[in-house]
Scaffold this motif. Sequence first.
Motif, mmCIF file in Angstrom:
data_model
loop_
_atom_site.group_PDB
_atom_site.id
_atom_site.type_symbol
_atom_site.label_atom_id
_atom_site.label_comp_id
_atom_site.label_asym_id
_atom_site.label_seq_id
_atom_site.Cartn_x
_atom_site.Cartn_y
_atom_site.Cartn_z
ATOM 1 N N CYS A 116 -62.083 -61.477 -8.723
ATOM 2 C CA CYS A 116 -63.522 -62.575 -9.107
ATOM 3 C C CYS A 116 -63.353 -62.236 -10.559
ATOM 4 C CB CYS A 116 -64.691 -61.872 -8.484
ATOM 5 S SG CYS A 116 -66.242 -62.814 -8.888
ATOM 6 N N LEU A 117 -63.086 -63.628 -10.975
ATOM 7 C CA LEU A 117 -63.081 -63.492 -12.568
ATOM 8 C C LEU A 117 -64.357 -64.342 -13.075
ATOM 9 C CD1 LEU A 117 -59.802 -64.653 -13.928
ATOM 10 C CD2 LEU A 117 -60.978 -62.896 -14.894
ATOM 11 N N ILE A 118 -65.142 -63.909 -13.851
ATOM 12 C CA ILE A 118 -66.560 -64.267 -13.991
ATOM 13 C C ILE A 118 -66.629 -64.719 -15.530
ATOM 14 C CG2 ILE A 118 -69.023 -64.123 -14.010
ATOM 15 C CD1 ILE A 118 -68.449 -62.062 -11.583
ATOM 16 N N ALA A 119 -67.492 -65.894 -15.910
ATOM 17 C CA ALA A 119 -67.759 -65.949 -17.407
ATOM 18 C C ALA A 119 -69.381 -65.768 -17.531
ATOM 19 C CB ALA A 119 -67.256 -67.290 -17.775
ATOM 20 N N ASP A 120 -69.764 -64.925 -18.106
ATOM 21 C CA ASP A 120 -71.308 -64.980 -18.762
ATOM 22 C C ASP A 120 -71.258 -65.589 -20.053
ATOM 23 O OD1 ASP A 120 -73.897 -64.429 -19.020
ATOM 24 O OD2 ASP A 120 -73.606 -62.449 -19.732
ATOM 25 N N VAL A 121 -71.934 -66.719 -19.926
ATOM 26 C CA VAL A 121 -72.096 -67.489 -21.220
ATOM 27 C C VAL A 121 -73.441 -67.380 -21.899
ATOM 28 C CG1 VAL A 121 -71.597 -69.909 -22.297
ATOM 29 C CG2 VAL A 121 -70.605 -69.526 -20.166
ATOM 30 N N GLY A 122 -73.280 -67.031 -23.271
ATOM 31 C CA GLY A 122 -74.629 -66.631 -23.887
ATOM 32 C C GLY A 122 -75.166 -65.514 -23.590
ATOM 33 N N THR A 123 -74.204 -64.419 -23.602
ATOM 34 C CA THR A 123 -74.584 -63.019 -23.118
ATOM 35 C C THR A 123 -75.725 -62.294 -23.456
ATOM 36 O OG1 THR A 123 -73.300 -61.198 -22.142
ATOM 37 C CG2 THR A 123 -72.734 -61.603 -24.379
ATOM 38 N N GLY A 124 -75.945 -62.314 -25.025
ATOM 39 C CA GLY A 124 -77.078 -61.552 -25.504
ATOM 40 C C GLY A 124 -76.830 -60.319 -25.536
ATOM 41 N N CYS A 125 -77.764 -59.609 -25.102
ATOM 42 C CA CYS A 125 -77.513 -57.977 -25.005
ATOM 43 C C CYS A 125 -76.659 -57.630 -23.848
ATOM 44 C CB CYS A 125 -78.831 -57.289 -24.672
ATOM 45 S SG CYS A 125 -79.521 -57.287 -23.179
ATOM 46 N N GLY A 126 -76.112 -58.494 -23.136
ATOM 47 C CA GLY A 126 -75.229 -58.149 -22.113
ATOM 48 C C GLY A 126 -75.499 -58.100 -20.731
ATOM 49 N N ARG A 140 -64.011 -58.824 -12.968
ATOM 50 C CA ARG A 140 -63.622 -58.856 -14.249
ATOM 51 C C ARG A 140 -64.525 -59.898 -14.995
ATOM 52 N NH1 ARG A 140 -59.002 -60.200 -17.132
ATOM 53 N NH2 ARG A 140 -58.083 -61.176 -15.131
ATOM 54 N N ILE A 141 -65.046 -59.752 -16.084
ATOM 55 C CA ILE A 141 -65.925 -60.642 -16.593
ATOM 56 C C ILE A 141 -65.746 -60.843 -18.410
ATOM 57 C CG2 ILE A 141 -68.628 -61.000 -17.299
ATOM 58 C CD1 ILE A 141 -68.746 -58.650 -14.844
ATOM 59 N N TYR A 142 -65.713 -62.163 -18.699
ATOM 60 C CA TYR A 142 -65.755 -62.560 -19.952
ATOM 61 C C TYR A 142 -66.984 -62.930 -20.398
ATOM 62 C CZ TYR A 142 -60.595 -63.226 -19.436
ATOM 63 O OH TYR A 142 -59.355 -62.844 -19.225
ATOM 64 N N ALA A 143 -67.430 -62.277 -21.404
ATOM 65 C CA ALA A 143 -68.922 -62.459 -21.949
ATOM 66 C C ALA A 143 -68.817 -63.151 -23.141
ATOM 67 C CB ALA A 143 -69.649 -61.313 -21.759
ATOM 68 N N THR A 144 -69.560 -64.374 -23.398
ATOM 69 C CA THR A 144 -69.362 -65.215 -24.797
ATOM 70 C C THR A 144 -70.730 -64.789 -25.595
ATOM 71 O OG1 THR A 144 -69.809 -67.478 -24.278
ATOM 72 C CG2 THR A 144 -67.723 -66.654 -23.539
ATOM 73 N N ASP A 145 -70.820 -65.177 -26.638
ATOM 74 C CA ASP A 145 -71.925 -65.465 -27.388
ATOM 75 C C ASP A 145 -71.614 -65.904 -28.709
ATOM 76 O OD1 ASP A 145 -75.089 -64.483 -26.704
ATOM 77 O OD2 ASP A 145 -74.663 -65.247 -28.766
ATOM 78 N N ILE A 146 -72.426 -67.024 -29.340
ATOM 79 C CA ILE A 146 -72.121 -67.333 -30.464
ATOM 80 C C ILE A 146 -72.495 -66.636 -31.841
ATOM 81 C CG2 ILE A 146 -74.257 -68.704 -31.070
ATOM 82 C CD1 ILE A 146 -71.503 -70.816 -31.628
ATOM 83 N N SER A 147 -73.316 -65.620 -31.249
ATOM 84 C CA SER A 147 -73.827 -64.595 -32.455
ATOM 85 C C SER A 147 -72.991 -63.232 -32.409
ATOM 86 C CB SER A 147 -75.421 -64.324 -32.175
ATOM 87 O OG SER A 147 -75.789 -63.077 -32.397
ATOM 88 N N SER A 148 -72.599 -63.017 -33.470
ATOM 89 C CA SER A 148 -71.754 -61.772 -33.661
ATOM 90 C C SER A 148 -72.730 -60.452 -33.571
ATOM 91 C CB SER A 148 -70.998 -61.480 -35.125
ATOM 92 O OG SER A 148 -71.689 -61.719 -35.867
ATOM 93 N N ALA A 149 -74.127 -60.691 -34.124
ATOM 94 C CA ALA A 149 -74.927 -59.753 -33.917
ATOM 95 C C ALA A 149 -75.356 -59.318 -32.453
ATOM 96 C CB ALA A 149 -76.326 -60.203 -34.788
ATOM 97 N N ALA A 150 -75.261 -60.215 -31.764
ATOM 98 C CA ALA A 150 -75.640 -59.924 -30.256
ATOM 99 C C ALA A 150 -74.342 -59.435 -29.667
ATOM 100 C CB ALA A 150 -75.877 -61.585 -29.454
ATOM 101 N N LEU A 151 -73.454 -59.593 -30.033
ATOM 102 C CA LEU A 151 -72.104 -59.145 -29.410
ATOM 103 C C LEU A 151 -71.863 -57.441 -29.748
ATOM 104 C CD1 LEU A 151 -69.509 -61.888 -29.640
ATOM 105 C CD2 LEU A 151 -70.655 -61.034 -27.727
ATOM 106 N N GLU A 152 -72.552 -57.255 -30.994
ATOM 107 C CA GLU A 152 -72.808 -55.763 -31.247
ATOM 108 C C GLU A 152 -73.566 -55.084 -30.191
ATOM 109 O OE1 GLU A 152 -73.556 -54.835 -35.307
ATOM 110 O OE2 GLU A 152 -72.187 -56.467 -35.960
ATOM 111 N N ASP A 173 -68.188 -70.627 -29.306
ATOM 112 C CA ASP A 173 -69.223 -71.712 -28.698
ATOM 113 C C ASP A 173 -68.869 -71.849 -27.184
ATOM 114 O OD1 ASP A 173 -71.065 -73.719 -28.534
ATOM 115 O OD2 ASP A 173 -69.229 -75.296 -28.697
ATOM 116 N N LEU A 174 -69.948 -71.407 -26.410
ATOM 117 C CA LEU A 174 -69.848 -71.524 -25.037
ATOM 118 C C LEU A 174 -68.670 -71.042 -24.189
ATOM 119 C CD1 LEU A 174 -71.868 -75.147 -24.782
ATOM 120 C CD2 LEU A 174 -72.862 -72.907 -24.638
#
Length: 282
Positions: A116-126, A140-152, A173-174
Motif C-alpha cells: 500500500c503506497l499512499i500520498a498524503d497531500v498537504g500534510t501540515g503537522c503530519g 509506505r507514505i509520501y507526505a507533501t506540503d508546499i510549506s517548508s515550515a510545516a514539513l519541519e 505543489d500538491l
Amino acid sequence: MTLGEALAQAAKDLAANGIDDARLEAELLLRHILGLDRVALYTSLEQTVTPEQAAAFSALIQRRITREPAAYITGHKEFFGLDFQLARSVLIPRPETELLVEKAIDLAGTVFTQSCLIADVGTGCGAVAVALAVNLPHARIYATDISSAALEISSSNCLRHDVSDRVTLLQGDLLGPLPEPVHLIVANLPYVRRSELVELSPEISKFEPHLALSGGADGLRMIGRLMGQAGRNLLPSGAVLLEIAHDQGQAVCEMARRYFPDSEIGVVVDFSGLDRVVSILT
Ligand SMILES: C[S@@+](CC[C@H](N)C(=O)[O-])C[C@H]1O[C@@H](n2cnc3c(N)ncnc32)[C@H](O)[C@@H]1O
C-alpha cells in the motif's frame, strides 16, 4: 491561593472574555504548566500555588484571552489517539479529519492489502500521514506540503512516533514532488471560500496559517487542481479520498465525475450526518 482557587478564577476570566468551555481550557493550561494529568490535577487542588506557578499560569491565560488557541500555547494536540507537536506554521488537526483516516485505513485493509503506497497531500503537522503509518504497518507514505515550515513540524512528529522510515516528506505543489504513482491519495486541502474567511472565529483567522485555509473564491481551487493531477499519479484501481466542507459534497462529486467518468464516486457523512469525505474508486 490554592490551585483550585486559581483555576476557578482563570475560568471566570476566560468566560468573561467570551471563551467557550472556559473551565476545560483553564484546566488544560494549568495542567500544561504543572505537567499533570487530569486525575493528578484534581487530587492537587488544595495545594498552594507558588508565585512562579501563578505568574506562568496568568501569562498563559492572558494569551488565551487574546484568542490564541490552547493547542498553539501548549504546542500539542491529540489526533487519532496520538500526541502531535504543533506550531503556528501548521493547522491544528481537527477531530473531523479522523474520518478521512478511518476511511483510508478501511480501504488499505480491504483493497490494498498486499502493498500500500499512499500520498498524503498537504500534510501540515503530519497528523494524517503519521496516523496512517502507525495503524498500517504495511503502508509506505509520501507526505507533501508546499510549506517548508510545516514539513519541519511533520518531520519531528514522524520521529516522535517512530515512522520516519515509512513516511517520506516532500516539499512542493500538491502531487508534483511524488517520485512514483500510488494506490491511494488522501488529502485535507484548504477548502474555505474566500468570502467566508472573514467569518471564521478569531482563533482561526488570527492564528492559523492562511495557506492552510484558503481554497479560493469557491473553496474548491486546490481540490480541483489535485483532481487534475491525480489520474497520472494513481496506480491502476487506485483511490482518492478528499476531506470537504459540509456543503461541498455535490460540487466535488460533479468535479470528480468529470475527471474520473468511469469511477465509483461517493460521499461519506460524519457522525452529525454532514458530508465530510468524497471517495473516488477508480
Ligand atoms: C487544511 S491543512 C491540512 C493539514 C493536515 N493534513 C491536517 O489534516 O491537519 C492544508 C495543508 O495544505 C498545505 N498546502 C496548501 N497549498 C498547498 C499546495 N499547493 N501543495 C501542497 N500543500 C499545500 C498547507 O500548507 C497546509 O499544511
